[in-house]
Structure formats: structure tokens, C-alpha cells
Design a protein around this motif. Structure first.
Motif: not given
Length: 145
Positions: A11-12, A14-17, A8
Motif C-alpha cells: 500500500k505504501e 502504491r501510495g508513492a506511485g 502495508t
């Protein structure tokens, strides 16, 4: 840290770049598990988990995590920067004048920005940062004794 949180957190990131590294995962989990931690305490806890990491790398990672909104940096006057994992809810802080303890406190009134400025001077306000100063329960007891 629980192993089930790592995917998780990755994933966070990666989601924030942000690039996912063991150090960043450990750093984000450390901040979220801690309570208004300073950089030295964060670095020490991350080193316990992943081995060597320079203080400069910790500063850079914290800056990136704060810029991405994954951690929050607070700077009570007269104190070094502290980091917390509670983000996005516009809460405020209580700070002890004696020992420096910091505690979260929910918004004073209503929804964000929770305080209405007497004159917004044309600004579109979306956040209010409030620090309440006083003595924590332990220091209050020792000062009154």
C-alpha cells in the motif's frame, strides 16, 4: 519479515506511485529491518528472500524509494552510501572514525530543522543534516586499552 507487513508495504509503494513487485517489497522491508545498510548488504538480503536480483536493479529501486521518501540515503564522507528506513523525522547520525559504525541520534535542539543557521542567506530551511564523528564504545575501549 512478517506476512502481515507485506500488504502495508504494498500500500505504501502504491501510495508513492511505485509499482509493487516482490523485489521492491523485500527491499523496503530489508532496509527497514536493517541498520544503515550498504547496497551490497541490501542486495544479499533481498536475494535471500526473493532469489536473483541484479545489483543495478537494487540501485534503481533504492533510488526510487529514496525519491519517494520511503527510505533515506546517507553518505558520510569517505563511506559508501547507506540506506535506512527511519524517514521524516530529521534525525542525525553518529559515525565511528575507526570501524565506521553508524547510529541514529535525535535532533540536537527543538523541532525540524533543529538547528538554526547563523545566517540563512534567504533560504527557507526545512532540514539540517548533522554527522557527529568520534569513536563508538567498542573502539573507544580498544583504543584506550
Amino acid at each position: 519479515m512478517t506476512a502481515s507487513r507485506t500488504p502495508t508495504v504494498a500500500k505504501e509503494l502504491r501510495g508513492a506511485g511505485l509499482r509493487v513487485t516482490a523485489a521492491r517489497v523485500a527491499l523496503l522491508e530489508t532496509v527497514r529491518d536493517g541498520d544503515h545498510l550498504g547496497v551490497e548488504a541490501i542486495a544479499s538480503r533481498v536475494r535471500d528472500r526473493v532469489g536473483h536480483i541484479s545489483l543495478q536493479a537494487v540501485y534503481e529501486a533504492l533510488h526510487a524509494l529514496a525519491a519517494a521518501g520511503l527510505v533515506r540515503r546517507i553518505e558520510p564522507p569517505g563511506s559508501p552510501a547507506l540506506f535506512e528506513g527511519r524517514v521524516g523525522d530529521n534525525h542525525h547520525h553518529l559515525v565511528c572514525r575507526s570501524c565506521g559504525a553508524v547510529a541514529d541520534v535525535d535532533c540536537a535542539v527543538g523541532h525540524a530543522p533543529c538547528l538554526t543557521a547563523s545566517d540563512d542567506r534567504g533560504f527557507s530551511i526545512d532540514e539540517a543534516e548533522v554527522i557527529y564523528w568520534g569513536l563508538c564504545p567498542d573502539c573507544s575501549t580498544s583504543h584506550s586499552a
